[in-house]
Design an enzyme around this catalytic site. Structure first.
Site, mmCIF file in Angstrom:
data_model
loop_
_atom_site.group_PDB
_atom_site.id
_atom_site.type_symbol
_atom_site.label_atom_id
_atom_site.label_comp_id
_atom_site.label_asym_id
_atom_site.label_seq_id
_atom_site.Cartn_x
_atom_site.Cartn_y
_atom_site.Cartn_z
ATOM 1 N N HIS A 180 0.796 -1.230 0.000
ATOM 2 C CA HIS A 180 0.000 0.000 0.000
ATOM 3 C C HIS A 180 0.822 1.271 0.000
ATOM 4 O O HIS A 180 0.265 2.355 0.230
ATOM 5 C CB HIS A 180 -0.918 0.039 1.224
ATOM 6 C CG HIS A 180 -2.014 -0.962 1.188
ATOM 7 N ND1 HIS A 180 -3.249 -0.711 0.635
ATOM 8 C CD2 HIS A 180 -2.064 -2.238 1.629
ATOM 9 C CE1 HIS A 180 -4.014 -1.781 0.749
ATOM 10 N NE2 HIS A 180 -3.314 -2.725 1.351
ATOM 11 N N LYS A 195 1.166 14.599 0.644
ATOM 12 C CA LYS A 195 -0.191 14.901 0.182
ATOM 13 C C LYS A 195 -0.360 16.403 -0.098
ATOM 14 O O LYS A 195 -1.320 16.827 -0.706
ATOM 15 C CB LYS A 195 -1.212 14.420 1.201
ATOM 16 C CG LYS A 195 -1.224 12.894 1.364
ATOM 17 C CD LYS A 195 -2.244 12.446 2.395
ATOM 18 C CE LYS A 195 -2.127 10.973 2.754
ATOM 19 N NZ LYS A 195 -2.847 10.087 1.824
ATOM 20 N N LYS A 222 -14.319 8.696 -3.712
ATOM 21 C CA LYS A 222 -15.536 9.046 -2.962
ATOM 22 C C LYS A 222 -16.037 10.423 -3.385
ATOM 23 O O LYS A 222 -17.236 10.643 -3.565
ATOM 24 C CB LYS A 222 -15.262 9.012 -1.451
ATOM 25 C CG LYS A 222 -14.969 7.599 -0.950
ATOM 26 C CD LYS A 222 -14.350 7.576 0.446
ATOM 27 C CE LYS A 222 -13.681 6.226 0.690
ATOM 28 N NZ LYS A 222 -12.785 6.221 1.863
ATOM 29 N N THR A 233 -8.305 6.793 -2.114
ATOM 30 C CA THR A 233 -9.680 6.313 -2.270
ATOM 31 C C THR A 233 -10.656 7.455 -2.017
ATOM 32 O O THR A 233 -11.779 7.443 -2.511
ATOM 33 C CB THR A 233 -9.981 5.154 -1.289
ATOM 34 O OG1 THR A 233 -9.411 5.476 -0.016
ATOM 35 C CG2 THR A 233 -9.364 3.855 -1.786
ATOM 36 N N LYS A 275 -8.114 14.275 4.112
ATOM 37 C CA LYS A 275 -7.242 13.104 4.133
ATOM 38 C C LYS A 275 -6.253 13.279 5.279
ATOM 39 O O LYS A 275 -6.181 14.357 5.872
ATOM 40 C CB LYS A 275 -6.487 12.965 2.815
ATOM 41 C CG LYS A 275 -5.800 14.275 2.351
ATOM 42 C CD LYS A 275 -5.088 14.115 1.026
ATOM 43 C CE LYS A 275 -5.997 14.217 -0.175
ATOM 44 N NZ LYS A 275 -6.056 13.001 -0.960
ATOM 45 N N ARG A 276 -5.500 12.231 5.601
ATOM 46 C CA ARG A 276 -4.472 12.387 6.615
ATOM 47 C C ARG A 276 -3.500 13.497 6.212
ATOM 48 O O ARG A 276 -3.287 13.746 5.019
ATOM 49 C CB ARG A 276 -3.710 11.070 6.786
ATOM 50 C CG ARG A 276 -4.497 10.020 7.535
ATOM 51 C CD ARG A 276 -4.745 10.421 8.967
ATOM 52 N NE ARG A 276 -3.541 10.408 9.752
ATOM 53 C CZ ARG A 276 -3.297 9.594 10.770
ATOM 54 N NH1 ARG A 276 -4.205 8.709 11.149
ATOM 55 N NH2 ARG A 276 -2.162 9.649 11.446
HETATM 56 C C1 OAK Z 1 -0.514 2.835 6.060
HETATM 57 C C2 OAK Z 1 0.508 2.290 6.787
HETATM 58 C C3 OAK Z 1 1.532 1.634 6.162
HETATM 59 C C4 OAK Z 1 1.523 1.515 4.789
HETATM 60 C C5 OAK Z 1 0.501 2.057 4.059
HETATM 61 C C6 OAK Z 1 -0.519 2.719 4.686
HETATM 62 C C7 OAK Z 1 -1.636 3.316 3.932
HETATM 63 O O1 OAK Z 1 -2.646 3.700 4.504
HETATM 64 N N1 OAK Z 1 -1.546 3.396 2.615
HETATM 65 C C8 OAK Z 1 -2.637 3.900 1.828
HETATM 66 O O2 OAK Z 1 -3.402 2.789 1.395
HETATM 67 C C9 OAK Z 1 -4.546 3.183 0.666
HETATM 68 C C10 OAK Z 1 -5.328 1.939 0.352
HETATM 69 O O3 OAK Z 1 -4.642 1.146 -0.548
HETATM 70 C C11 OAK Z 1 -4.146 3.950 -0.573
HETATM 71 O O4 OAK Z 1 -5.293 4.372 -1.238
HETATM 72 C C12 OAK Z 1 -3.278 5.142 -0.192
HETATM 73 O O5 OAK Z 1 -2.789 5.763 -1.356
HETATM 74 C C13 OAK Z 1 -2.112 4.697 0.657
HETATM 75 O O6 OAK Z 1 -1.409 5.814 1.123
#
Ligand code: OAK
Length: 839
Positions: free
Chosen positions: A374, A571, A677, A673, A565-566
């Site tokens: 991710h 970002k 939305k 995501t 978003k976070r």
């Molecule tokens: C959080 C902790 C460790 C590694 C990844 C994440 C995370 O939240 N990644 C996010 O995952 C989402 C779902 O796949 C993506 O849409 C986001 O772009 C990504 O930052």
């Protein structure tokens, strides 16, 4: 209802009806009953929370039949099952979603009305389980919804954190964290299953000893054992009979440990042991897109993963499926590397506890796991110091060493004489302090490796996991993320749904591609008028909300420009701020300038330890303070920080959005995501070619998307050539003025030091290239302002964005997973069967 004075014979007692009946009368009676018998309250003294609880139990009763029936069917058929392992499930409130998925929203609304209660108010009452940080946790929740809706046997496995993501307050413009107490009023949606508790070993050492047959075996002698208790939450499909399970583990002390300490007279020590054990599921680590090398975090990972694997072996035993068939019975999807210690744990269970050979166990393991990555951010790639890992999981470390030895032999075979490749690919990083590289472990131990958007998968293959791509090209595949239209449309945007219903029915709820039918109405002026009317009403609700919560007056006719978003530098919320300051500066230079009125809305949390992200929040509030008060602005610009962004809150905000800010540095956002939305709710995106933005642009067409910024290749090339942010600043007077105003203390009561770290970052190395993207972003924003003035054009764009969102349903994502590598078929649940079987 059990009627003690009834003269009716027992068989006439309509238990089933009162717990399952859907007529308004039955719902009212059941509600009153639950208020009385479960909450122990009569209406006159009941609090709003009591009413919420009574309603929640009424709804829960109505889904139990589906739930038990589903479990019974899966058990009888020994169905192949997806186990979705995730350290986070950001579920959002359950009541509304369950009403939608059961198809009883309207009846319940009516029943509450007749009782003098307001369903909306009761929905507000629910404390959401914030058991996730952001995208990754919310994706897991959307996937559970789609799995159930598509009738796919599945289990979500995770941790029942006592404290979820912190509640965010804003004091003097700064973020302040408050602990989340989501369980304090009780959780009506979960059922504890103590009979399925399991024990997890930690620490200690291993020994080689002969077993009773004289065979040498490894024994792990832990110095600590923790108990995991499963708590189950039903996950209903939309208008199907399927109700799958989310199983979250709570950590408790094992009695034997208490007794041991107690015997030796160490009462306080025993209690201390208990606290230490319970700490494991105490709190969610509040970091998004960054790894934290904390011991407790590793304990959380092995805890839930070990509990879950043992649960799976219990399920198999119950269904008489031999362990040799583990990979046929379950596919385990690893939601990033957080659960990847499941790979050595499964090996350990099969070898040490079930006496399989290494080859047998490895054969099963690598057919069982599939890994989703991710993030590409290096700081988010998990690595555990060998010393810490070995202390907590000595046996797992041995197994990882053995996996690594055999793996490196394979690499040697495929790429002879390539010593550097061996060093690069080793599961153990030996460049300094030694670490276990969890992403590499996940790659070696899984049969599938996927990214979450086309661009992201491509970059994984080219860059972060390039060596693994060369080693195992057949394992790599893309699965573009998706979102559930049930929560993010049906539940959250009733006005839009009503309008859609009148034109294209509601097939789209299960098949989002049906939204395409909207294209036939895009030239209909009456429809466009209704569309605008609808948006206006939604915006008015948000205006009222902002007024009542912040006191800020927002102009309902201004463009709602939202970034939710976070908070993270990649970002680039601060790029958005530079745009706000630029517009403000233009007004200051020429108060009568023509400006498209805008309201800038921000929402999101910063990790408590992430100073720069917190400073960006402070900057937004400081700029807002000036802009919102300056009489020259004449209400043409407003800046509002919406505190404590959550799933519940997101549902209010997305429908009101007109412009969706998706402006991460190209190559940094894996997918996103929120972008989906917003677009699904009719917002138009201003965005970079990053993550799933690329695919959104592809779907909606360039004429319905505002593209800005460098591409990934350009970012790489610029970095390679030597990026000099200072030059952009010097050459662009608008950029220079914006930065200078921050630096001079204009937004900080004359204090030039407050935002100095931020300014230094931007002019110094500007890792995320805001300076390079500023001009393109501002020019594109000027186009946005132009487009917004052309009401018909904007409305068309909005309608077409909605019409073309079909691809981004999480149903599509889940279907792709199923067909491509889960190899699981839907299982129909017949509700009658259970009734007959137990009659
Ligand atoms: C959080 C902790 C460790 C590694 C990844 C994440 C995370 O939240 N990644 C996010 O995952 C989402 C779902 O796949 C993506 O849409 C986001 O772009 C990504 O930052």
């Amino acid at each position: 209802q059990i009627l003690p004075n009834s003269s009716e014979p027992l068989k006439e007692v309509r238990v089933e009806d009162d717990r399952t009946g859907l007529s308004i009368e039955t719902l009212k009676r059941a509600f009153a009953d639950n208020l009385f018998y479960i909450q122990g309250k009569f209406p006159e003294i009941a609090s709003r929370n009591d009413f919420y609880m009574a309603l929640a139990y009424t709804v829960r009763d109505r889904l139990l039949r589906r739930w038990l029936n589903t479990a019974e069917t899966y058990t009888r058929n020994a169905s192949r099952t997806v186990a979705y392992m995730s350290a986070e499930f950001l579920m959002g409130p359950q009541l509304g979603n369950n009403l939608i998925n059961l198809g009883i929203y309207d009846q319940v609304n009516q029943a509450m009305k007749e009782l003098g209660l307001d369903l909306e108010e009761l929905l507000e009452e629910e404390e959401e389980p914030g058991l996730g940080n952001g995208g990754l946790g919310r994706l897991a929740a959307c996937y559970l919804d789609s799995l159930a809706t598509l009738e796919i046997p599945s289990l979500g496995y995770g941790i029942r954190y006592e404290f979820g993501i912190f509640e965010q307050d804003i004091k003097d413009g700064w973020q302040v964290e408050i602990t989340d107490k989501w369980l304090s009023a009780g959780n009506p949606w979960e059922l504890p299953r103590p009979e399925w508790s399991v024990e997890v070993k930690l620490g200690g050492h291993t020994e080689m000893r002969a077993d009773e047959h004289g065979h040498f075996k490894v024994y792990w002698l832990p110095d600590k054992i923790v108990k995991g208790i499963p708590y189950d939450t039903p996950i209903l499909g939309y208008k199907t009979n399927t109700a799958n399970t989310l199983r979250l583990w709570k950590a408790e002390a094992v009695e034997s440990f208490d007794f041991y300490a107690f015997d030796s007279g160490d009462y306080l020590g025993a209690v201390h042991q208990k606290t230490v054990s319970e700490n494991i599921s105490k709190v969610l680590y509040p970091n998004d897109n960054s790894a934290q090398g904390k011991e407790l975090r590793l304990a959380q990972q092995i805890f839930f993963v070990s509990c879950s694997l043992k649960d799976m072996t219990r399920i198999m035993a119950g269904q008489n499926v031999p362990l040799e068939q583990f990979a046929d019975k379950f596919v385990i999807q690893l939601n990033d590397t957080h659960p990847s210690v499941a790979i050595p744990e499964l090996m350990r269970l099969l070898i040490d506890e079930h006496n399989m050979t290494w080859d047998q166990a490895w054969g099963i393991t690598k057919k069982t796991f599939a890994y989703t990555n991710h993030t590409l951010l290096p700081e988010a790639l998990e690595r555990w110091p060998i010393s810490l890992f070995g202390r907590m999981l000595p046996r797992h470390l041995e197994i990882i060493y053995e996996i690594n030895n055999r793996f490196l032999d394979e690499v040697r075979m495929k790429f002879p004489d390539d010593v550097d490749r061996l060093r690069r690919m080793s599961l153990i990083d030996e460049s300094g302090e030694r670490y276990v590289r969890m992403a590499f472990l996940a790659c070696v131990g899984s049969y599938s490796i996927n990214g979450v958007a086309a661009l992201h998968t491509e970059l994984l293959q080219k860059d972060v996991l390039h060596d693994f791509y060369e080693m195992y090209p057949e394992k790599f595949n893309n699965k573009t993320n998706g979102i559930t239209p049930r929560r993010f449309m049906v539940l959250s945007n009733p006005r839009l749904c009503k309008l859609l219903h009148s034109k294209i029915g509601d097939e789209w709820v299960k098949n989002l591609y049906e939204l395409r039918k909207l294209e036939g109405f895009v030239d209909d002026p009456e429809f466009r008028h209704q569309w605008r009317q609808m948006k206006q009403e939604i915006k008015q609700d948000v205006v009222d909300y902002i007024k009542s919560t912040t006191g800020i007056n927002v102009n309902v006719n201004s463009m709602f420009d939202i970034q939710a978003k976070r908070f993270h530098e990649y970002k680039r919320q601060h790029l958005n701020v530079l745009h706000i300051i630029t517009l403000y500066n233009r007004i200051k230079a020429n108060p009568n300038i023509e400006i498209t009125p805008r309201t800038f809305l921000f929402g999101g949390k910063a990790a408590p330890g992430y100073y720069m992200a917190k400073l960006i929040i402070k900057l937004i509030n400081s700029v807002g303070d000036i802009v919102n008060r300056d009489p020259d602005v004449r209400d043409r610009l407003k800046v509002v920080f919406l505190k404590d962004f959550s799933v519940k809150f997101a549902q209010k905000i997305y429908p009101a959005a007109e412009l969706s800010e998706q402006i991460s540095t190209a190559g940094k956002e894996a997918s996103g995501t929120g972008n989906m939305k917003f677009a699904l709710n009719g917002a138009i995106t201003i965005g970079t070619l990053d993550g799933a933005n690329v695919e959104i642009l592809e779907e909606v067409g360039a004429e319905n998307f505002f593209l800005c910024g460098l591409t990934t290749e350009e970012v790489y090339a610029l970095k390679a050539k030597g990026y000099k942010p200072w030059e952009y600043y010097k050459k662009d007077p608008e950029l220079k003025l914006a930065i200078d105003r921050i630096a001079s203390g204009f937004f900080s009561h004359g204090d030039p030091n407050l935002f100095k770290p931020l300014v230094d970052h931007l002019l110094g190395n500007d890792q995320y290239m805001l300076m390079a993207d500023y001009r393109s972003y501002i020019d594109t924003q000027d186009e946005v302002s132009q487009a917004y003035r052309d009401i018909d054009r904007w409305t068309r764009m909005s309608i077409l964005n909605v019409a073309r969102m079909g691809k981004f349903s999480s149903d599509r994502s889940i279907r792709d997973y199923c067909e491509d590598f889960w190899k699981i078929q839907p299982v129909k649940i017949d509700l009658k069967q259970y009734v007959e079987a137990t009659a």
